[in-house]
Design a protein around this motif. Structure first.
Motif, PDB file in Angstrom:
ATOM      1  N   ALA A 121       9.893  -4.549  -4.460  1.00 37.89           N
ATOM      2  CA  ALA A 121       8.690  -4.032  -3.804  1.00 37.89           C
ATOM      3  C   ALA A 121       8.753  -4.205  -2.298  1.00 37.89           C
ATOM      4  O   ALA A 121       7.926  -3.641  -1.575  1.00 37.89           O
ATOM      5  CB  ALA A 121       7.450  -4.727  -4.365  1.00 37.89           C
ATOM      6  N   TRP A 123       6.627   6.615  -7.150  1.00 39.46           N
ATOM      7  CA  TRP A 123       5.219   6.419  -7.483  1.00 39.46           C
ATOM      8  C   TRP A 123       4.416   5.909  -6.300  1.00 39.46           C
ATOM      9  O   TRP A 123       3.212   6.184  -6.196  1.00 39.46           O
ATOM     10  CB  TRP A 123       5.080   5.453  -8.656  1.00 39.46           C
ATOM     11  CG  TRP A 123       5.453   6.071  -9.964  1.00 39.46           C
ATOM     12  CD1 TRP A 123       6.608   5.890 -10.657  1.00 39.46           C
ATOM     13  CD2 TRP A 123       4.672   7.005 -10.713  1.00 39.46           C
ATOM     14  NE1 TRP A 123       6.603   6.649 -11.813  1.00 39.46           N
ATOM     15  CE2 TRP A 123       5.415   7.334 -11.866  1.00 39.46           C
ATOM     16  CE3 TRP A 123       3.415   7.583 -10.526  1.00 39.46           C
ATOM     17  CZ2 TRP A 123       4.946   8.224 -12.829  1.00 39.46           C
ATOM     18  CZ3 TRP A 123       2.945   8.467 -11.483  1.00 39.46           C
ATOM     19  CH2 TRP A 123       3.702   8.780 -12.610  1.00 39.46           C
ATOM     20  N   SER A 124       5.051   5.187  -5.399  1.00 38.16           N
ATOM     21  CA  SER A 124       4.333   4.691  -4.227  1.00 38.16           C
ATOM     22  C   SER A 124       3.962   5.814  -3.274  1.00 38.16           C
ATOM     23  O   SER A 124       2.976   5.710  -2.536  1.00 38.16           O
ATOM     24  CB  SER A 124       5.198   3.650  -3.492  1.00 38.16           C
ATOM     25  OG  SER A 124       5.465   2.542  -4.327  1.00 38.16           O
ATOM     26  N   ILE A 168      -0.423   2.056  -2.605  1.00 37.05           N
ATOM     27  CA  ILE A 168       0.941   1.544  -2.685  1.00 37.05           C
ATOM     28  C   ILE A 168       1.088   0.507  -3.797  1.00 37.05           C
ATOM     29  O   ILE A 168       2.035   0.543  -4.590  1.00 37.05           O
ATOM     30  CB  ILE A 168       1.373   0.939  -1.327  1.00 37.05           C
ATOM     31  CG1 ILE A 168       1.407   2.028  -0.245  1.00 37.05           C
ATOM     32  CG2 ILE A 168       2.738   0.275  -1.454  1.00 37.05           C
ATOM     33  CD1 ILE A 168       2.452   3.090  -0.479  1.00 37.05           C
ATOM     34  N   PHE A 169       0.141  -0.416  -3.885  1.00 40.56           N
ATOM     35  CA  PHE A 169       0.251  -1.471  -4.900  1.00 40.56           C
ATOM     36  C   PHE A 169       0.241  -0.879  -6.306  1.00 40.56           C
ATOM     37  O   PHE A 169       1.039  -1.267  -7.165  1.00 40.56           O
ATOM     38  CB  PHE A 169      -0.895  -2.476  -4.735  1.00 40.56           C
ATOM     39  CG  PHE A 169      -0.862  -3.599  -5.732  1.00 40.56           C
ATOM     40  CD1 PHE A 169      -0.040  -4.689  -5.535  1.00 40.56           C
ATOM     41  CD2 PHE A 169      -1.661  -3.555  -6.873  1.00 40.56           C
ATOM     42  CE1 PHE A 169       0.001  -5.722  -6.464  1.00 40.56           C
ATOM     43  CE2 PHE A 169      -1.626  -4.585  -7.795  1.00 40.56           C
ATOM     44  CZ  PHE A 169      -0.790  -5.674  -7.584  1.00 40.56           C
ATOM     45  N   GLY A 211       1.082   2.120  -7.143  1.00 41.52           N
ATOM     46  CA  GLY A 211       2.333   2.845  -7.318  1.00 41.52           C
ATOM     47  C   GLY A 211       3.480   1.925  -7.701  1.00 41.52           C
ATOM     48  O   GLY A 211       4.307   2.262  -8.557  1.00 41.52           O
ATOM     49  N   VAL A 212       3.525   0.744  -7.090  1.00 42.38           N
ATOM     50  CA  VAL A 212       4.569  -0.227  -7.437  1.00 42.38           C
ATOM     51  C   VAL A 212       4.408  -0.696  -8.878  1.00 42.38           C
ATOM     52  O   VAL A 212       5.383  -0.798  -9.631  1.00 42.38           O
ATOM     53  CB  VAL A 212       4.533  -1.425  -6.459  1.00 42.38           C
ATOM     54  CG1 VAL A 212       5.447  -2.541  -6.935  1.00 42.38           C
ATOM     55  CG2 VAL A 212       4.946  -0.970  -5.066  1.00 42.38           C
ATOM     56  N   VAL A 261       8.683  -1.044   0.002  1.00 38.38           N
ATOM     57  CA  VAL A 261       7.439  -0.347   0.344  1.00 38.38           C
ATOM     58  C   VAL A 261       6.421  -1.319   0.945  1.00 38.38           C
ATOM     59  O   VAL A 261       5.225  -1.028   0.984  1.00 38.38           O
ATOM     60  CB  VAL A 261       6.845   0.371  -0.889  1.00 38.38           C
ATOM     61  CG1 VAL A 261       7.712   1.551  -1.286  1.00 38.38           C
ATOM     62  CG2 VAL A 261       6.675  -0.592  -2.055  1.00 38.38           C
ATOM     63  N   VAL A 263      10.041   3.221  -8.184  1.00 36.77           N
ATOM     64  CA  VAL A 263       9.021   2.514  -7.408  1.00 36.77           C
ATOM     65  C   VAL A 263       8.657   3.304  -6.157  1.00 36.77           C
ATOM     66  O   VAL A 263       7.475   3.481  -5.831  1.00 36.77           O
ATOM     67  CB  VAL A 263       9.523   1.102  -7.046  1.00 36.77           C
ATOM     68  CG1 VAL A 263       8.615   0.460  -6.009  1.00 36.77           C
ATOM     69  CG2 VAL A 263       9.586   0.230  -8.295  1.00 36.77           C
ATOM     70  N   VAL A 291       5.042  -4.167   0.058  1.00 35.52           N
ATOM     71  CA  VAL A 291       4.023  -4.889  -0.695  1.00 35.52           C
ATOM     72  C   VAL A 291       4.274  -6.379  -0.484  1.00 35.52           C
ATOM     73  O   VAL A 291       5.406  -6.841  -0.587  1.00 35.52           O
ATOM     74  CB  VAL A 291       4.081  -4.529  -2.190  1.00 35.52           C
ATOM     75  CG1 VAL A 291       3.162  -5.433  -3.005  1.00 35.52           C
ATOM     76  CG2 VAL A 291       3.683  -3.080  -2.393  1.00 35.52           C
TER      77      VAL A 291
END
Length: 301
Positions: A228, A121-122, A152-153, A155-156, A231, A118, A233
């Motif tokens: 999440a 990818w974020s 960010i979203f 990526g999560v 990061v 997570v 979210v």
């Protein structure tokens, strides 16, 4: 019949003595006492602050976080299910390169923590500031800013979804292997293509095996979305963290999050039950499906 050829003697009455199970009663008594202690603590301990729980249970921020949790779960499972079917079919391919790549994918994503994926990818833009399309090792035609392409979203969602693909691929593969090989051979004898065999013959029968663990994975994903928070979210757990970070009511806000997770998992469990029952038609014993046997009804009723 007795020795003199008369009517048979009536059978002797059996004096049945029920088996005693004192251990069961002791265990039940202990559990009842513990349950009573728990209820008493919930009702009398002022530190639970149920008034604060009621204040924030339906707060707009909390409800928005809950909806975002549902959205994350739905998107991640959609990626996981579709990708899992593709990777499972690749694993079963007779081509060693295709099956080997699918095995490497499952090995890598199952072998690394989902939290690491997570975060990776974020912040993919830190590794690749720009992504492009073009000729491999040649001219690039289109450029994309990674921060805009993978916020960010997104990526999560990718972190959860691509990780779930690896697990769903094993679930789907197990379901496909549970279907008798003779089904495929019979379909091939009728001239059906491999794609049609998979879509019309194999997958519908494999669903009985695939559905139960898929439901469990969905419930697990719902709770995994709380990761999440690392990061920022704004899903359910992140929202309650932000709230108790400002009012210092940690316990009541954690209770609020737990209650909503319990509600959502209960709803998913109900859906899972009915979906499993739908795909189990034809395999459930007749008595379990409400059939009765008897001469008065003339057989089945």
């Amino acid at each position: 019949m007795d020795d003199r050829g008369g009517a048979p003697a009536p059978p002797e009455k059996i004096s049945a003595v029920p088996v005693r199970h004192p251990g069961r009663w002791v265990a039940a008594a202990v559990l009842l006492v513990l349950a009573a202690m728990l209820v008493h603590s919930l009702l009398t301990n002022p530190n639970w602050k149920w008034a604060v729980v009621g204040q924030y249970l339906f707060a707009p921020r909390v409800l928005h976080g809950m909806l975002l949790t549902i959205e994350l779960t739905a998107l991640a499972m959609a990626i996981g299910i579709v990708g899992g079917v593709i990777v499972a079919v690749m694993r079963l391919s007779p081509n060693p390169i295709v099956s080997g790549i699918a095995w490497l994918y499952a090995w890598f994503f199952r072998g690394t923590p989902v939290l690491v994926q997570v975060i990776f990818w974020s912040f993919i833009a830190a590794l690749y500031p720009y992504l492009s399309l073009g000729i491999p090792f040649g001219t690039e035609f289109v450029y994309f800013d990674s921060n805009k392409l993978v916020p960010i979203f997104v990526g999560v969602v990718l972190g959860f979804g691509l990780n779930e693909v690896a697990y769903m691929s094993e679930i789907v593969r197990a379901g496909i292997l549970s279907v008798d090989r003779g089904q495929t051979e019979a379909a091939e004898a009728l001239g059906m293509t491999r794609t049609k065999i998979m879509r019309r013959i194999i997958l519908p029968q494999a669903m009985r095996v695939i559905i139960p663990p898929t439901g469990n994975e969905t419930i697990s994903m719902l709770k995994t979305t709380s990761l999440a928070a690392v990061v920022a979210v704004g899903e359910l757990f992140t929202t309650v963290q932000l709230i108790y970070g400002s009012n210092y009511q940690q316990i009541p806000l954690l209770v609020v999050a737990s209650l909503w997770y319990l509600v959502l998992t209960s709803v998913l469990s109900v859906f899972q039950y009915y979906i499993e029952r739908h795909y189990a038609r034809g395999t459930v014993p007749l008595r379990a499906r409400g059939f009765r046997f008897g001469r008065a009804q003339g057989g089945l009723s």
